[in-house]
Scaffold this active site. Structure first.
Site, PDB file in Angstrom:
ATOM      1  N   PHE A 202      -4.331   2.711  14.726  1.00 11.92           N
ATOM      2  CA  PHE A 202      -4.616   3.781  13.779  1.00 11.92           C
ATOM      3  C   PHE A 202      -5.786   3.342  12.908  1.00 11.92           C
ATOM      4  O   PHE A 202      -6.037   2.151  12.767  1.00 11.92           O
ATOM      5  CB  PHE A 202      -3.391   4.071  12.904  1.00 11.92           C
ATOM      6  CG  PHE A 202      -2.377   4.930  13.606  1.00 11.92           C
ATOM      7  CD1 PHE A 202      -1.700   4.454  14.718  1.00 11.92           C
ATOM      8  CD2 PHE A 202      -2.111   6.215  13.162  1.00 11.92           C
ATOM      9  CE1 PHE A 202      -0.777   5.250  15.385  1.00 11.92           C
ATOM     10  CE2 PHE A 202      -1.183   7.017  13.817  1.00 11.92           C
ATOM     11  CZ  PHE A 202      -0.518   6.535  14.930  1.00 11.92           C
TER      12      PHE A 202
ATOM     13  N   ASN B  66       0.841  -1.190   0.000  1.00 10.35           N
ATOM     14  CA  ASN B  66       0.000   0.000   0.000  1.00 10.35           C
ATOM     15  C   ASN B  66       0.880   1.245   0.000  1.00 10.35           C
ATOM     16  O   ASN B  66       2.101   1.151  -0.050  1.00 10.35           O
ATOM     17  CB  ASN B  66      -0.937  -0.025   1.207  1.00 10.35           C
ATOM     18  CG  ASN B  66      -0.153  -0.174   2.493  1.00 10.35           C
ATOM     19  OD1 ASN B  66       0.636   0.699   2.857  1.00 10.35           O
ATOM     20  ND2 ASN B  66      -0.335  -1.298   3.171  1.00 10.35           N
TER      21      ASN B  66
ATOM     22  N   LYS C 104       8.137 -16.977 -11.598  1.00 10.62           N
ATOM     23  CA  LYS C 104       7.532 -15.746 -12.100  1.00 10.62           C
ATOM     24  C   LYS C 104       6.280 -16.065 -12.939  1.00 10.62           C
ATOM     25  O   LYS C 104       6.323 -16.972 -13.778  1.00 10.62           O
ATOM     26  CB  LYS C 104       8.576 -15.009 -12.949  1.00 10.62           C
ATOM     27  CG  LYS C 104       8.151 -13.650 -13.376  1.00 10.62           C
ATOM     28  CD  LYS C 104       9.223 -12.968 -14.198  1.00 10.62           C
ATOM     29  CE  LYS C 104       8.639 -11.772 -14.902  1.00 10.62           C
ATOM     30  NZ  LYS C 104       9.397 -11.367 -16.047  1.00 10.62           N
TER      31      LYS C 104
ATOM     32  N   LYS D 107     -13.554   0.252  15.566  1.00  5.19           N
ATOM     33  CA  LYS D 107     -12.230  -0.392  15.660  1.00  5.19           C
ATOM     34  C   LYS D 107     -11.731  -0.386  17.104  1.00  5.19           C
ATOM     35  O   LYS D 107     -11.124  -1.349  17.563  1.00  5.19           O
ATOM     36  CB  LYS D 107     -11.216   0.312  14.748  1.00  5.19           C
ATOM     37  CG  LYS D 107     -11.387  -0.085  13.300  1.00  5.19           C
ATOM     38  CD  LYS D 107     -10.420   0.600  12.355  1.00  5.19           C
ATOM     39  CE  LYS D 107     -10.862   0.313  10.919  1.00  5.19           C
ATOM     40  NZ  LYS D 107     -10.125   1.040   9.913  1.00  5.19           N
TER      41      LYS D 107
ATOM     42  N   ASP E 145      -4.303  -6.424   4.717  1.00  2.00           N
ATOM     43  CA  ASP E 145      -5.408  -7.217   5.265  1.00  2.00           C
ATOM     44  C   ASP E 145      -5.516  -8.562   4.541  1.00  2.00           C
ATOM     45  O   ASP E 145      -6.099  -9.503   5.067  1.00  2.00           O
ATOM     46  CB  ASP E 145      -6.727  -6.455   5.113  1.00  2.00           C
ATOM     47  CG  ASP E 145      -6.797  -5.267   6.063  1.00  2.00           C
ATOM     48  OD1 ASP E 145      -6.158  -5.333   7.138  1.00  2.00           O
ATOM     49  OD2 ASP E 145      -7.465  -4.268   5.731  1.00  2.00           O
TER      50      ASP E 145
ATOM     51  N   LYS F 198     -11.145  -4.125  18.442  1.00  2.00           N
ATOM     52  CA  LYS F 198      -9.739  -4.509  18.593  1.00  2.00           C
ATOM     53  C   LYS F 198      -9.270  -4.409  20.043  1.00  2.00           C
ATOM     54  O   LYS F 198      -8.092  -4.617  20.330  1.00  2.00           O
ATOM     55  CB  LYS F 198      -8.858  -3.638  17.698  1.00  2.00           C
ATOM     56  CG  LYS F 198      -9.157  -3.836  16.208  1.00  2.00           C
ATOM     57  CD  LYS F 198      -8.256  -2.992  15.331  1.00  2.00           C
ATOM     58  CE  LYS F 198      -8.716  -3.017  13.886  1.00  2.00           C
ATOM     59  NZ  LYS F 198      -7.672  -3.496  12.964  1.00  2.00           N
TER      60      LYS F 198
END
Ligand code: CTP
Length: 411
Positions: free
Chosen positions: A324, A211, A290, A338, A280, A342
């Site tokens: 976060f 990301n 490959k 969250k 995730d 969590k």
């Protein structure tokens, strides 16, 4: 500590030379900045020889004494960023007035405005100047702003008069520096586990999914925590950032490696701040060879990774755990969800689509959602400042959560 010592024009300027030596003996590094009038009393060479560093005298002169360039024009910002404490000794009535009013017409006054470091000022001047209503008022303005004033001593002054105005003794100035720096080290004794950056999940030996996280927010937290005296372990995904001073860094690549590194170190931590943007999902079957180009569409099957934050926070005991939340919509609602799902104590939420927030920037716009129901929305600010506010909130949370239970009276 990296101390910037401002020397201003007064007979006592020569005493600052001994101050440099004493600070260095304690292990501090000292960058001296001299005002124009200070140079009438002592030469920069004295301080350069003692500090082993170039003495800064002008707002626009470059390090080799050559023509002004962009680097020299923004040097006050660079010095401000690497200053842990600004000490001005001796401080004239003039510099106190300029600090109080925000005048920025030379290097030292500009540095004062550009720095967020704590400030210690040791005045030295003629007794009437010290007692003048203007100086009294300016000193009070600085004090109210949190500047530590080391009151001048009474005695015989260079101008021939007797009274308060003589630069305080070196021991007293050093004690003030020590006191102020200790107050900045409010995380001494803590072990803080920080995660930062992205993770990379392999598709084949040459390709991976990652990301846009730059790691800047997590690194800012690690740096701030180390400066405040904590032992910091930084578990980092692949990023292009230098390890902050005094921080132990553990490099990982995948979500599973990050999980392993964090689970292993969690038991020894008193606080965990998990800022990493963990994948995730990862490819269910990364190829050993490959993947070759073909004309048919290619489908890659992904499997979920383990939620590291949720896993460690399940059995967090008395540890404070911070997560976060990078959101694009319904920020408050998602962040509170969250926080509960969590089992975190604090969620730092940001709308990554907001101006001045998100990936690879030096600023952020966040709201801190804490377990005790408080929402603290912060304006846009540098990530270094956001890091400080997160740490402040962590300490506040701990005092709230671990406050002794109120006693019930039997009467
Ligand atoms: N996190 C984690 N392990 C994961 C995914 C996320 O520890 N596998 C942590 C992150 O470090 C962060 C917090 O969980 O502190 C929230 O991350 P975020 O990506 O905003 O939320 P997710 O739980 O992944 O939920 P979603 O992507 O659906 O918003």
């Amino acid at each position: 500590m990296r101390i910037t010592l401002g020397v201003t024009g007064g007979v006592a300027a020569y005493k600052a030379a001994e101050l440099v030596r004493r600070l260095q003996q304690k292990g501090d590094s000292v960058q001296v900045v001299m005002t124009r009038s200070a140079r009438e009393f002592v030469t920069p060479l004295t301080f350069a020889a003692l500090s082993g560093q170039r003495v800064i005298t002008d707002l626009f002169s470059d390090s080799s004494g050559g023509e002004p360039n962009l680097e020299s024009a923004i040097e006050h910002i660079a010095v401000a960023q690497r200053t842990d404490l600004l000490l001005v000794a001796p401080a004239t009535a003039d510099i106190i007035a300029k600090f109080a009013r925000g005048v920025a017409d030379d290097f030292l006054t500009t540095l004062y405005l550009a720095s967020t470091a704590p400030v210690v000022v040791a005045p030295a001047m003629n007794v009437n100047m010290w007692n003048h209503a203007a100086t009294r008022q300016n000193v009070e303005i600085l004090r109210a702003r949190g500047v530590k004033i080391v009151e001048p001593d009474e005695g015989y002054l260079a101008c021939g008069m007797t009274g308060p105005g003589r630069l305080a003794g070196l021991e007293e100035i050093l004690a003030a520096v020590h006191e102020v720096s200790k107050a900045q080290r409010d995380l001494e004794g803590e072990t803080i586990l920080v995660s930062a950056g992205p993770t990379c999940e392999d598709l084949d030996p040459v390709r991976f999914i990652r990301n846009r996280s730059s790691g800047k927010m997590g690194y800012a937290v690690a740096e701030a925590a180390a400066k405040r005296g904590a032992k910091v372990i930084l578990v980092s995904g692949p990023v292009n950032l230098e390890t902050p001073a005094g921080v132990e860094r553990v490099n990982v690549r995948t979500a599973e490696e990050m999980r392993h590194a964090i689970v292993q170190r969690f038991a020894d931590a008193s606080i965990a701040i998990l800022a990493a943007a963990v994948a995730d999902y990862r490819p269910a079957q990364p190829r050993a060879e490959k993947i070759k180009k073909g004309s048919a569409p290619l489908a890659v099957s992904l499997e979920p990774t383990t939620d590291i934050l949720a896993e460690v926070a399940k059995n967090k005991g008395s540890r404070i755990v911070v997560g976060f939340a990078a959101e694009t919509d319904h920020v408050a609602e998602n962040a509170r969800k969250k926080l509960a799902s969590k089992n975190a104590d604090l969620i730092v939420a940001n709308d990554v689509t907001a101006e001045g927030a998100g990936f690879d920037r030096d600023t952020n716009v966040v709201t801190l959602f804490s377990r005790d129901g408080r929402d603290l929305a912060l304006p846009k600010m540098p990530k270094s400042e956001v890091a400080q506010r997160i740490l402040d909130e962590v300490l506040r949370m701990r005092s709230v959560l671990h406050a002794p239970a109120p006693r019930h009276s039997n009467v």
